[in-house]
Motif scaffolding. Structure first.
Motif, mmCIF file in Angstrom:
data_model
loop_
_atom_site.group_PDB
_atom_site.id
_atom_site.type_symbol
_atom_site.label_atom_id
_atom_site.label_comp_id
_atom_site.label_asym_id
_atom_site.label_seq_id
_atom_site.Cartn_x
_atom_site.Cartn_y
_atom_site.Cartn_z
ATOM 1 N N MET A 1 0.847 -1.195 0.000
ATOM 2 C CA MET A 1 0.000 0.000 0.000
ATOM 3 C C MET A 1 0.878 1.239 0.000
ATOM 4 N N LEU A 2 1.071 1.819 -1.185
ATOM 5 C CA LEU A 2 1.937 2.980 -1.335
ATOM 6 C C LEU A 2 1.220 4.067 -2.127
ATOM 7 N N PHE A 3 1.542 5.319 -1.832
ATOM 8 C CA PHE A 3 0.965 6.466 -2.527
ATOM 9 C C PHE A 3 2.127 7.331 -3.001
ATOM 10 N N ASP A 4 2.366 7.330 -4.309
ATOM 11 C CA ASP A 4 3.400 8.193 -4.887
ATOM 12 C C ASP A 4 2.728 9.521 -5.203
ATOM 13 N N THR A 5 3.030 10.539 -4.412
ATOM 14 C CA THR A 5 2.298 11.798 -4.502
ATOM 15 C C THR A 5 2.831 12.760 -5.560
ATOM 16 N N VAL A 21 5.170 0.694 -17.238
ATOM 17 C CA VAL A 21 5.630 1.390 -16.028
ATOM 18 C C VAL A 21 4.508 1.446 -14.995
ATOM 19 N N ILE A 22 3.316 1.753 -15.440
ATOM 20 C CA ILE A 22 2.171 1.809 -14.528
ATOM 21 C C ILE A 22 1.874 0.426 -13.959
ATOM 22 N N GLU A 23 2.000 -0.592 -14.780
ATOM 23 C CA GLU A 23 1.755 -1.955 -14.318
ATOM 24 C C GLU A 23 2.791 -2.373 -13.274
ATOM 25 N N ARG A 24 4.052 -1.997 -13.497
ATOM 26 C CA ARG A 24 5.094 -2.321 -12.518
ATOM 27 C C ARG A 24 4.822 -1.623 -11.181
ATOM 28 N N ALA A 25 4.312 -0.408 -11.257
ATOM 29 C CA ALA A 25 3.972 0.312 -10.023
ATOM 30 C C ALA A 25 2.900 -0.431 -9.251
ATOM 31 N N LYS A 26 1.879 -0.887 -9.936
ATOM 32 C CA LYS A 26 0.801 -1.641 -9.278
ATOM 33 C C LYS A 26 1.347 -2.915 -8.640
ATOM 34 N N GLU A 27 2.219 -3.602 -9.356
ATOM 35 C CA GLU A 27 2.820 -4.835 -8.831
ATOM 36 C C GLU A 27 3.675 -4.565 -7.599
ATOM 37 N N ALA A 28 4.244 -3.344 -7.516
ATOM 38 C CA ALA A 28 5.080 -2.971 -6.366
ATOM 39 C C ALA A 28 4.250 -2.476 -5.184
ATOM 40 N N GLY A 29 2.931 -2.446 -5.354
ATOM 41 C CA GLY A 29 2.066 -2.040 -4.247
ATOM 42 C C GLY A 29 1.672 -0.575 -4.258
ATOM 43 N N VAL A 30 1.952 0.132 -5.357
ATOM 44 C CA VAL A 30 1.568 1.534 -5.450
ATOM 45 C C VAL A 30 0.094 1.591 -5.840
#
Length: 256
Positions: A1-5, A21-30
């Motif tokens: 559970m991450l929020f990149d502001t 890139v967006i998919e990798r972010a989701k996989e990393a918990g963003v």
């Protein structure tokens, strides 16, 4: 559970693989990101991305480097754009004394105009600061920016200024530099910012955290920022992830 502001997924650096890139972010918990637009080209792209992805939001503002190009037309444009349901902040705005494209007095006036707009429409602001801390704090105080508050984006200043920023109703956001081996200031700040006023970001594609320093940054790397802050504070990383995510939701008024 991450929020990149603070991300710039709307720039050309991601034109070839933005979806991946967006998919990798989701996989990393963003789970949430704010895409920041700062000029004629990037602002519409920020909103378009926010419209396309449910977990992306947009911020719109005028960068101080380009303040000389800002007119009444741009101010009216921003006022119209902030009505969009996915626009959650006005910015990035502020002062940048590193580059000399826009004279300081013009930067200051454009900064003030955007603060006044934010107060008019009641939306938080995102502050860009490069070598201009004292002048930024003076303007924030004079314009009573505490009425809307916001974010000190990619904070890289002395701990001496932290309390002033907090008193002005601003959150402190830390990014990749907190992981740099020779970066003392953000490490000191990471230890002292109250947990309920801390945010994390990548500012991608810039300022990639260690061990990716020098490469293109991306939102998935925000986890490295959270891990370093947790290490510096001596707490579980989950505590940092949860607190910064809840802080972001509260600031941007997101109830889901």
């Amino acid at each position: 559970m991450l929020f990149d502001t603070h991300v710039h997924l709307n720039v050309e650096h991601f034109d070839q693989d933005r979806e991946e890139v967006i998919e990798r972010a989701k996989e990393a918990g963003v789970e949430k990101m704010v895409v920041v637009g700062f000029d004629h080209e990037t602002i519409p792209k920020a909103i378009a991305l926010a419209e396309e992805y449910s977990f992306l939001y947009a911020a719109v503002g005028w960068h101080p480097v380009d303040a000389i190009d800002f007119t009444e037309k741009e101010l009216d444009w921003l006022e119209e754009l902030v009505k969009h349901p996915k626009v959650v902040a006005l910015g990035e705005m502020g002062l940048d004394y590193h580059w000399d494209k826009s004279p300081k007095e013009i930067q200051a006036e454009v900064f003030r105009q955007q603060i006044r707009l934010a107060k008019k429409v009641e939306i938080p602001i995102i502050i860009h600061n490069r070598e201009a801390t004292e002048d930024i704090l003076t303007i924030l105080k004079e314009e009573h920016a505490e009425a809307v508050g916001g974010i000190m984006h990619c904070y890289n200043d002395s701990v001496d200024y932290v309390q002033t920023c907090l008193d002005l109703n601003f959150y402190i956001s830390l990014g990749g530099p907190v992981t740099f081996k020779n970066a003392k200031l953000p490490k000191e700040v990471a230890k002292v910012v109250p947990l309920d006023r801390l945010l994390i970001e990548t500012d991608c594609p810039f300022l990639a955290p260690h061990p990716n320093r020098g490469k293109r940054n991306e939102p998935a790397y925000v986890s490295l920022v959270a891990e370093k802050i947790a290490e510096l504070r001596g707490v579980p990383v989950e505590e940092i992830e949860q607190a910064t995510t809840e802080n972001g939701k509260r600031l941007f008024r997101l109830d889901h």
